[in-house]
Design an enzyme around this catalytic site. Structure first.
Site, PDB file in Angstrom:
ATOM      1  CE  LYS A  53      11.099 -10.924  11.330  1.00 49.79           C
ATOM      2  NZ  LYS A  53       9.633 -10.807  11.407  1.00 49.79           N
TER       3      LYS A  53
HETATM    4  C1  LIG Z   1       9.013 -10.146   9.891  1.00 45.95           C
HETATM    5  C2  LIG Z   1       9.153 -10.398   8.445  1.00 45.95           C
HETATM    6  C3  LIG Z   1       8.927  -9.395   7.492  1.00 45.95           C
HETATM    7  C4  LIG Z   1       8.354  -8.064   7.811  1.00 45.95           C
HETATM    8  O1  LIG Z   1       8.965  -7.346   8.778  1.00 45.95           O
HETATM    9  P1  LIG Z   1       8.155  -6.218   9.599  1.00 45.95           P
HETATM   10  O2  LIG Z   1       9.244  -5.479  10.256  1.00 45.95           O
HETATM   11  O3  LIG Z   1       7.262  -6.926  10.571  1.00 45.95           O
HETATM   12  O4  LIG Z   1       7.407  -5.404   8.618  1.00 45.95           O
HETATM   13  C5  LIG Z   1       9.189  -9.693   6.167  1.00 45.95           C
HETATM   14  N1  LIG Z   1       9.601 -10.895   5.783  1.00 45.95           N
HETATM   15  C6  LIG Z   1       9.788 -11.893   6.670  1.00 45.95           C
HETATM   16  C7  LIG Z   1      10.281 -13.212   6.183  1.00 45.95           C
HETATM   17  C8  LIG Z   1       9.554 -11.690   8.021  1.00 45.95           C
HETATM   18  O5  LIG Z   1       9.705 -12.689   8.888  1.00 45.95           O
END
Ligand SMILES: *Cc1c(COP(=O)(O)O)cnc(C)c1O
Length: 397
Positions: free
Chosen positions: A186
């Site tokens: 992210k």
């Molecule tokens: C990355 C993501 C998640 C989950 O996040 P994690 O930290 O990997 O559990 C949920 N929703 C969206 C849209 C994402 O891109």
């Protein structure tokens, strides 16, 4: 995106602070920590970033979605309306609560189609979960009106859109609750981490307790705390929060780089008459974490996806053909392949997945190419990439 591309001295310094005093736990151990409270400091920083009264850090973004819904009272048998284009985590987080994910179409914003949301509302609907995919947003005014009219919670999964805004407000701060992820890919990364964002004191207090076994966090003697209700462990560690604290301070710099790189690529692709871009609702400003565009039809999009690889352009996705982000290939979910028995009510609630089609979404996703915008690219590299992308797309037309 992703923030790890630019790890540096600030991240190292924050992590070393934690290792130097040895307290990796975010609660308690007051005497040992020499004043270091990384999770608390990161929450305070994120309250400013998201212009929200309360932020509760949790262990990851999937946990953030579950904790957000649970904190607002969503549970067994409740229906949560969500888009069929998202990351599978959105589905999982709802299932974990014994609630029922009700998937509906998206529109040219690549976010929830307000008409499809309205058509899916039943007496069991408790919440609408909008997923702000790839750095941009759904039509939030329309969704807010629907939720207000039907007295539904509006929850934003803004995991992919840190830094984007709508009518001047950060995504994630618009609904009743917002959810963020700081996983490894992210825009801001902690390794693993997430956040629940809200202006509602009760939801926040619930999230605080629920994510730490129901502890009420009153006083500094953990043994003496009371437990208004039970919870689970979705805590973030001080080590993870330390990395996040360094990264969030660099968010403006990251967003500037994303915007520069996105703009160069977009201007180049704009020269091709067959290329159109994703709709950004009026009042919306993207985070520029991805560049999303449409080609005339699915065959051309498939060919373009191949040509991009042939031209050494990485990080471009054709979600129609991958099995992480779009309903078409989610066979394990459509067939409800659960490791353990799940309730008859949830099974019945998911029965619609056997037959429901998503023509409107197919129309958009089948023609969509989504390119990740990296932070480490130099301006020259982006310019070279832009040329290669134009060549690849022209070769596919
Ligand atoms: C990355 C993501 C998640 C989950 O996040 P994690 O930290 O990997 O559990 C949920 N929703 C969206 C849209 C994402 O891109």
């Amino acid at each position: 995106m992703p923030g790890f591309e630019l790890f540096g001295d600030l991240e190292r310094q924050e992590v070393n602070d934690v290792l130097d005093n040895g307290v990796l736990m975010r609660y308690g151990f007051d005497g040992m920590r020499n004043g270091h409270w990384k999770a608390k400091a990161l929450e305070a920083e994120l309250e400013k970033t998201f212009q929200s009264k309360h932020v509760q850090l949790v262990s990851n973004g999937t946990a953030a979605v579950s904790v957000a819904l649970a904190s607002a009272g969503v549970g067994a048998g409740d229906e949560v309306i969500m888009p069929c284009f998202t990351f599978v985590a959105s589905f999982e987080a709802i299932m974990m609560l014994g609630a029922i994910p009700v998937l509906v179409d998206i529109d040219a914003t690549l976010g929830l189609d307000p008409q499809a949301v309205e058509a899916a509302i039943t007496p069991k609907t408790k919440a609408v979960m909008v997923v702000q995919m790839c750095g941009s947003m759904a039509n939030m005014d329309a969704l807010q009106s629907i939720c207000t009219a039907h007295k539904l919670l509006l929850v934003e999964d803004a995991c992919q859109s840190i830094g984007a805004t709508y009518n001047g407000k950060p995504l994630g701060s618009i609904g009743d609750l917002g959810c963020f992820s700081f996983d490894f890919v992210k825009t801001i990364t902690c390794g693993e981490g997430g956040a629940v964002v809200t202006n509602n004191k009760t939801y926040y207090t619930n999230a605080d307790h629920y994510s730490d076994h129901g502890h009420d966090h009153i006083g500094n003697d953990r043994g003496a705390e009371s437990h208004p209700f039970f919870g689970y462990n979705f805590r973030i560690s001080e080590l993870h929060a330390a990395v996040g604290l360094a990264q969030v301070k660099r968010l403006p710099e990251f967003l500037d780089i994303q915007k520069r790189n996105y703009t160069i690529l977009r201007e180049a692709l704009s020269q091709i008459p067959e290329v159109t871009f994703r709709t950004v609702p009026e009042g919306g400003v993207e985070s520029y974490a991805f560049l999303n565009f449409f080609l005339p039809d699915v065959e051309i999009a498939r060919k373009a996806s191949q040509e991009l690889k042939t031209h050494d352009v990485d990080a471009c996705f054709h979600y129609f053909d991958n099995n992480w982000h779009y309903i078409r290939k989610w066979n394990h979910l459509k067939e409800i392949k659960s490791l353990f028995p799940i309730s008859e009510g949830v099974k019945k609630g998911l029965g619609y997945l056997e037959t429901k089609t998503f023509e409107k979404s197919d129309h958009h996703i089948s023609r969509n190419i989504s390119c990740l915008i990296k932070l480490s690219w130099t301006e020259q590299q982006v310019k070279d990439r832009a040329k290669a992308m134009v060549k690849a797309i022209q070769a596919s037309l």
